[in-house]
Motif scaffolding. Structure first.
Motif, PDB file in Angstrom:
ATOM      1  N   ARG A 114       0.864  -1.187   0.000  1.00 18.82           N
ATOM      2  CA  ARG A 114       0.000   0.000   0.000  1.00 18.82           C
ATOM      3  C   ARG A 114       0.892   1.227   0.000  1.00 18.82           C
ATOM      4  NH1 ARG A 114      -5.259  -1.152  -1.106  1.00 18.82           N
ATOM      5  NH2 ARG A 114      -5.803  -3.104  -0.138  1.00 18.82           N
ATOM      6  N   ASP A 117      -1.479   7.996  -1.728  1.00 19.09           N
ATOM      7  CA  ASP A 117      -1.834   8.656  -2.978  1.00 19.09           C
ATOM      8  C   ASP A 117      -1.190  10.035  -2.964  1.00 19.09           C
ATOM      9  OD1 ASP A 117      -2.961   9.765  -5.223  1.00 19.09           O
ATOM     10  OD2 ASP A 117      -5.004   9.156  -4.751  1.00 19.09           O
ATOM     11  N   ARG A 123      -7.034  10.666   0.944  1.00 17.31           N
ATOM     12  CA  ARG A 123      -7.507   9.452   0.275  1.00 17.31           C
ATOM     13  C   ARG A 123      -6.860   8.228   0.902  1.00 17.31           C
ATOM     14  NH1 ARG A 123      -7.034  11.299  -5.962  1.00 17.31           N
ATOM     15  NH2 ARG A 123      -8.789  12.728  -5.936  1.00 17.31           N
ATOM     16  N   ARG A 125      -4.860   4.710   1.193  1.00 15.47           N
ATOM     17  CA  ARG A 125      -3.660   4.242   0.500  1.00 15.47           C
ATOM     18  C   ARG A 125      -4.063   3.291  -0.612  1.00 15.47           C
ATOM     19  NH1 ARG A 125       1.089   4.506   4.055  1.00 15.47           N
ATOM     20  NH2 ARG A 125       1.657   2.418   3.408  1.00 15.47           N
ATOM     21  N   LYS A 126      -3.410   3.399  -1.751  1.00 16.52           N
ATOM     22  CA  LYS A 126      -3.790   2.553  -2.884  1.00 16.52           C
ATOM     23  C   LYS A 126      -2.881   1.336  -2.981  1.00 16.52           C
ATOM     24  CE  LYS A 126      -1.133   5.020  -6.343  1.00 16.52           C
ATOM     25  NZ  LYS A 126      -1.114   5.571  -7.665  1.00 16.52           N
ATOM     26  N   SER A 128      -0.457  -1.405  -4.444  1.00 19.19           N
ATOM     27  CA  SER A 128       0.698  -1.246  -5.307  1.00 19.19           C
ATOM     28  C   SER A 128       1.595  -2.466  -5.203  1.00 19.19           C
ATOM     29  CB  SER A 128       1.476   0.008  -4.881  1.00 19.19           C
ATOM     30  OG  SER A 128       2.612   0.188  -5.677  1.00 19.19           O
TER      31      SER A 128
END
Length: 147
Positions: A114, A117, A123, A125-126, A128
């Motif tokens: 994670r 962003d 936001r 965490r995206k 990855s």
């Protein structure tokens, strides 16, 4: 056969040009084609929920959570001069991916990492693919161990 949640699975077909086809095992499921943009596919590996695809200079992880969900594609950052020749997911920690180069170095990746962003701190965490470390050829082969 790539297992998926709910006891079903998909037959996975990979072409050397990077095109991937997922054909559900369950009756009534629709096949899915996924153009990856990879050329000269050099290695493929799978876990229960992901498919790793490598070209000599590029590494992608395709997340396949369920037949009803769209596949997610993440690119893994490769160190310079990494010609990937083999891939393997860890049997105990399936989010851990090992990529072996043709020169004998083994790179480790967290495919479920994670990252924040960069556009917005508020936001979530995206997901990855995160590079963890490299094991040089001498360490990967055990050369010098016990000497």
């Amino acid at each position: 056969l790539l297992p998926q949640g709910g006891g079903g699975g998909s037959l996975v077909a990979c072409r050397s040009d990077g095109q991937v086809a997922l054909i559900p095992e369950a009756a009534g499921g629709s096949a899915m084609s996924l153009p990856t943009g990879l050329s000269r596919l050099s290695a493929v590996a799978h876990s229960a929920t992901a498919l790793a695809l490598a070209a000599p200079d590029q590494l992608l992880v395709v997340g396949i959570a369920a037949a009803s969900s769209p596949a997610t594609v993440r690119e893994c950052p490769l160190p310079p001069d990494s010609a990937i020749g083999a891939l393997a997911f860890d049997a105990v920690l399936p989010g851990l991916l090992f990529a072996a180069t043709r020169e004998g170095t083994v790179h480790a990746f967290n495919t479920r990492g994670r990252v924040a962003d960069a556009a917005s701190a508020s936001r979530p965490r995206k997901a990855s693919c995160v590079f963890l470390e490299s094991l040089p050829r001498a360490m990967a082969t055990g050369a010098g161990a016990g000497a």
